[in-house]
Motif scaffolding. Structure first.
Motif, PDB file in Angstrom:
ATOM      1  N   ALA A 129     -45.612  33.466 -36.430  1.00 51.99           N
ATOM      2  CA  ALA A 129     -45.240  32.450 -37.664  1.00 51.99           C
ATOM      3  C   ALA A 129     -44.938  32.974 -38.852  1.00 51.99           C
ATOM      4  CB  ALA A 129     -46.762  31.533 -37.766  1.00 51.99           C
ATOM      5  N   ARG A 130     -45.531  33.900 -39.206  1.00 51.48           N
ATOM      6  CA  ARG A 130     -45.152  34.665 -40.300  1.00 51.48           C
ATOM      7  C   ARG A 130     -43.662  34.961 -40.424  1.00 51.48           C
ATOM      8  NH1 ARG A 130     -46.513  40.315 -42.418  1.00 51.48           N
ATOM      9  NH2 ARG A 130     -46.267  40.155 -44.688  1.00 51.48           N
ATOM     10  N   HIS A 131     -43.226  35.622 -39.197  1.00 56.68           N
ATOM     11  CA  HIS A 131     -41.893  35.953 -39.192  1.00 56.68           C
ATOM     12  C   HIS A 131     -41.064  34.826 -39.164  1.00 56.68           C
ATOM     13  CE1 HIS A 131     -43.131  39.991 -37.070  1.00 56.68           C
ATOM     14  NE2 HIS A 131     -43.190  40.180 -38.650  1.00 56.68           N
ATOM     15  N   GLU A 132     -41.489  33.749 -38.517  1.00 57.81           N
ATOM     16  CA  GLU A 132     -40.649  32.669 -38.528  1.00 57.81           C
ATOM     17  C   GLU A 132     -40.473  31.863 -39.915  1.00 57.81           C
ATOM     18  OE1 GLU A 132     -41.084  27.920 -36.801  1.00 57.81           O
ATOM     19  OE2 GLU A 132     -41.647  29.722 -35.474  1.00 57.81           O
ATOM     20  N   LEU A 133     -41.555  31.831 -40.419  1.00 52.89           N
ATOM     21  CA  LEU A 133     -41.499  31.258 -41.851  1.00 52.89           C
ATOM     22  C   LEU A 133     -40.456  32.064 -42.774  1.00 52.89           C
ATOM     23  CD1 LEU A 133     -45.228  30.518 -42.750  1.00 52.89           C
ATOM     24  CD2 LEU A 133     -43.451  28.947 -42.313  1.00 52.89           C
ATOM     25  N   TRP A 134     -40.486  33.447 -42.762  1.00 54.67           N
ATOM     26  CA  TRP A 134     -39.386  34.196 -43.575  1.00 54.67           C
ATOM     27  C   TRP A 134     -37.844  34.067 -43.086  1.00 54.67           C
ATOM     28  CZ3 TRP A 134     -38.326  36.151 -47.835  1.00 54.67           C
ATOM     29  CH2 TRP A 134     -37.499  37.131 -47.816  1.00 54.67           C
TER      30      TRP A 134
ATOM     31  N   HIS B  64     -37.298  29.754 -43.319  1.00 51.76           N
ATOM     32  CA  HIS B  64     -37.142  29.315 -44.653  1.00 51.76           C
ATOM     33  C   HIS B  64     -37.352  30.271 -45.822  1.00 51.76           C
ATOM     34  CE1 HIS B  64     -38.098  25.666 -42.179  1.00 51.76           C
ATOM     35  NE2 HIS B  64     -39.146  26.405 -41.439  1.00 51.76           N
ATOM     36  N   ARG B  65     -37.301  31.488 -45.477  1.00 57.10           N
ATOM     37  CA  ARG B  65     -37.373  32.633 -46.626  1.00 57.10           C
ATOM     38  C   ARG B  65     -38.591  32.325 -47.542  1.00 57.10           C
ATOM     39  NH1 ARG B  65     -34.587  35.282 -43.957  1.00 57.10           N
ATOM     40  NH2 ARG B  65     -32.805  36.128 -44.701  1.00 57.10           N
ATOM     41  N   ILE B  66     -39.676  32.138 -46.586  1.00 57.03           N
ATOM     42  CA  ILE B  66     -41.055  31.939 -47.456  1.00 57.03           C
ATOM     43  C   ILE B  66     -41.932  33.235 -46.783  1.00 57.03           C
ATOM     44  CG2 ILE B  66     -43.236  30.592 -47.119  1.00 57.03           C
ATOM     45  CD1 ILE B  66     -41.637  28.170 -46.721  1.00 57.03           C
ATOM     46  N   ALA B  67     -42.214  33.928 -47.804  1.00 61.26           N
ATOM     47  CA  ALA B  67     -42.923  35.314 -47.743  1.00 61.26           C
ATOM     48  C   ALA B  67     -44.520  35.020 -47.750  1.00 61.26           C
ATOM     49  CB  ALA B  67     -42.462  36.209 -48.521  1.00 61.26           C
ATOM     50  N   THR B  68     -45.142  35.229 -46.686  1.00 61.32           N
ATOM     51  CA  THR B  68     -46.752  35.193 -46.734  1.00 61.32           C
ATOM     52  C   THR B  68     -47.430  36.269 -46.418  1.00 61.32           C
ATOM     53  OG1 THR B  68     -47.175  34.366 -44.429  1.00 61.32           O
ATOM     54  CG2 THR B  68     -46.129  32.904 -45.932  1.00 61.32           C
ATOM     55  N   GLU B  69     -48.683  36.386 -46.464  1.00 58.18           N
ATOM     56  CA  GLU B  69     -49.501  37.446 -45.750  1.00 58.18           C
ATOM     57  C   GLU B  69     -49.983  36.588 -44.551  1.00 58.18           C
ATOM     58  OE1 GLU B  69     -53.687  37.445 -47.551  1.00 58.18           O
ATOM     59  OE2 GLU B  69     -52.638  36.224 -49.092  1.00 58.18           O
ATOM     60  N   PRO B  70     -50.709  37.403 -43.693  1.00 53.05           N
ATOM     61  CA  PRO B  70     -50.998  36.542 -42.198  1.00 53.05           C
ATOM     62  C   PRO B  70     -51.766  35.626 -42.264  1.00 53.05           C
ATOM     63  CG  PRO B  70     -50.905  39.170 -42.164  1.00 53.05           C
ATOM     64  CD  PRO B  70     -50.708  38.810 -43.500  1.00 53.05           C
ATOM     65  N   ALA B  71     -52.558  35.597 -43.313  1.00 51.80           N
ATOM     66  CA  ALA B  71     -53.646  34.557 -43.713  1.00 51.80           C
ATOM     67  C   ALA B  71     -52.850  33.185 -43.858  1.00 51.80           C
ATOM     68  CB  ALA B  71     -54.740  34.769 -44.435  1.00 51.80           C
ATOM     69  N   GLY B  72     -51.968  33.764 -44.722  1.00 52.39           N
ATOM     70  CA  GLY B  72     -51.042  32.360 -45.194  1.00 52.39           C
ATOM     71  C   GLY B  72     -50.231  31.686 -44.248  1.00 52.39           C
TER      72      GLY B  72
ATOM     73  N   ASN C 135     -50.166  37.390 -50.595  1.00 49.94           N
ATOM     74  CA  ASN C 135     -50.268  38.856 -50.936  1.00 49.94           C
ATOM     75  C   ASN C 135     -50.171  39.817 -49.896  1.00 49.94           C
ATOM     76  OD1 ASN C 135     -50.901  38.254 -53.835  1.00 49.94           O
ATOM     77  ND2 ASN C 135     -52.660  37.335 -53.185  1.00 49.94           N
ATOM     78  N   ALA C 136     -48.969  40.281 -49.711  1.00 53.27           N
ATOM     79  CA  ALA C 136     -48.716  41.195 -48.649  1.00 53.27           C
ATOM     80  C   ALA C 136     -47.288  41.886 -48.748  1.00 53.27           C
ATOM     81  CB  ALA C 136     -48.650  40.469 -47.312  1.00 53.27           C
ATOM     82  N   SER C 137     -47.008  42.845 -48.316  1.00 57.20           N
ATOM     83  CA  SER C 137     -46.000  43.673 -48.615  1.00 57.20           C
ATOM     84  C   SER C 137     -44.723  43.031 -47.862  1.00 57.20           C
ATOM     85  CB  SER C 137     -45.919  45.195 -48.112  1.00 57.20           C
ATOM     86  OG  SER C 137     -44.595  45.579 -48.097  1.00 57.20           O
ATOM     87  N   PRO C 138     -43.651  42.533 -48.235  1.00 59.55           N
ATOM     88  CA  PRO C 138     -42.622  41.899 -47.660  1.00 59.55           C
ATOM     89  C   PRO C 138     -41.746  42.967 -46.593  1.00 59.55           C
ATOM     90  CG  PRO C 138     -41.819  42.497 -49.804  1.00 59.55           C
ATOM     91  CD  PRO C 138     -43.076  42.664 -49.629  1.00 59.55           C
ATOM     92  N   ALA C 139     -42.185  44.172 -46.718  1.00 60.55           N
ATOM     93  CA  ALA C 139     -41.534  45.294 -45.840  1.00 60.55           C
ATOM     94  C   ALA C 139     -41.648  45.349 -44.266  1.00 60.55           C
ATOM     95  CB  ALA C 139     -42.075  46.613 -46.281  1.00 60.55           C
ATOM     96  N   ASP C 140     -42.287  44.436 -43.842  1.00 62.73           N
ATOM     97  CA  ASP C 140     -42.478  44.104 -42.369  1.00 62.73           C
ATOM     98  C   ASP C 140     -41.960  42.914 -41.985  1.00 62.73           C
ATOM     99  OD1 ASP C 140     -44.708  42.696 -43.428  1.00 62.73           O
ATOM    100  OD2 ASP C 140     -45.924  43.416 -41.755  1.00 62.73           O
ATOM    101  N   LEU C 141     -41.355  42.009 -43.003  1.00 64.05           N
ATOM    102  CA  LEU C 141     -41.001  40.765 -42.546  1.00 64.05           C
ATOM    103  C   LEU C 141     -39.254  40.828 -42.074  1.00 64.05           C
ATOM    104  CD1 LEU C 141     -42.195  38.582 -45.628  1.00 64.05           C
ATOM    105  CD2 LEU C 141     -42.913  38.515 -43.303  1.00 64.05           C
TER     106      LEU C 141
END
Length: 303
Positions: A254-259, A262-270, A297-303
């Motif tokens: 889900a985190r990867h899909e949001l990015w 939709h270009r929405i960068a989240t932390e896993p909880a988000g 609040n997470a690094s976007p490096a792994d998105l």
């Protein structure tokens, strides 16, 4: 305010107190029927400043020091509040806290004390300083002012989209869940989403009361309360909140899909609440569903 629940009147009062101190975060329609509340754009990267500002501004006298125990986001929020209001701040975080969040807390001028295996241990370590004269301890989730402050998110969301059939929100200690449930007060169903490794609310519902639950997984630094708070739990139960668990794999997807979509960068909880949608755990067809993207609040490096 009753002995154990938070309601719309409490949340309206909180909204008046914190007006001008927090952002009115936007909503976007991610797909037909799915509306995202982008709370990761809030000051300090999560919904947490709402409750922290409300707690401080509700005091009869200005505190001399703010003290908080946190997995990361709450500490960052309290550090932001302390900096904004000019109040020295001490934040206790566990060893598992994200280095990015710890650096951000220090960057806002707070003193960081990092020790303990989890949030509960950090909370115990904060007790002595929290009891000092002039200090104000701001609980991450289990206090009425915190829950009422978090509920201002739902007040905004209803104003932005009054036609929702369901609101989906991730749960750690239950402060945000309680605030949202307290605002909607059974008028709109609320679904609590937790990782399988952090089922504090899910286990509390099964037991009929807050109980100790395991803490682990990709979102543990933000959703890793070992026991859901009394205020959030009571308010959620009174509003008929239901619960679903999602896997770490679903949260990561889900985190990867949001990015990617939709270009929405989240932390896993988000991304946890959205994981309930993208994994099919929640049926969207024929409904308008609000999904809270609660933190970034997470690094976007792994998105």
């Amino acid at each position: 305010m009753s002995a154990s629940t938070v309601g719309p009147a409490d949340i309206e009062q909180a909204a008046g107190r914190i007006a001008g101190h927090v952002r009115r975060t936007p909503v976007v329609e991610a797909s037909p029927g799915v509306v995202l509340k982008l709370e990761m754009l809030q000051h300090a990267g999560s919904f947490k400043p709402r409750g922290a500002f409300n707690t401080v501004l509700a005091q009869a006298e200005r505190p001399q020091r703010l003290v908080a125990a946190s997995g990361g986001n709450h500490g960052l929020a309290v550090a932001h509040v302390g900096a904004a209001l000019g109040i020295p701040t001490d934040v206790f975080v566990p060893d598992i806290a994200s280095p990015l969040k710890v650096a951000a807390i220090r960057g806002r001028g707070a003193t960081v004390h990092q020790d303990g295996a989890n949030y509960a241990a950090a909370f115990e370590l904060s007790a002595e300083l929290a009891a000092a004269p002039g200090a104000l301890a701001i609980h991450a989730y289990d206090a009425p002012a915190t829950v009422a402050g978090q509920g201002t998110l739902a007040l905004e969301l209803e104003d932005q989209d009054p036609d929702l059939d369901l609101v989906v929100v991730a749960v750690g200690g239950g402060g945000l869940l309680g605030g949202i449930a307290g605002w909607y007060a059974s008028r709109v169903p609320v679904l609590a989403v937790e990782p399988e490794g952090c089922p504090a609310f899910h286990d509390a519902l099964a037991a009929g009361r807050p109980v100790l639950a395991p803490v682990g997984g990709v979102a543990a630094d933000a959703l890793g309360a070992s026991q859901v708070g009394q205020w959030g739990f009571a308010t959620a139960v009174a509003a008929g909140v239901t619960s679903v668990l999602v896997s770490d794999e679903a949260i990561t997807r889900a985190r990867h899909e949001l990015w990617a979509t939709h270009r929405i960068a989240t932390e896993p909880a988000g991304a946890a609440a959205y994981a309930a949608i993208s994994s099919g755990a929640v049926e969207v067809a024929g409904r308008r569903v609000g999904v809270v993207v609660c933190g970034g609040n997470a690094s976007p490096a792994d998105l």
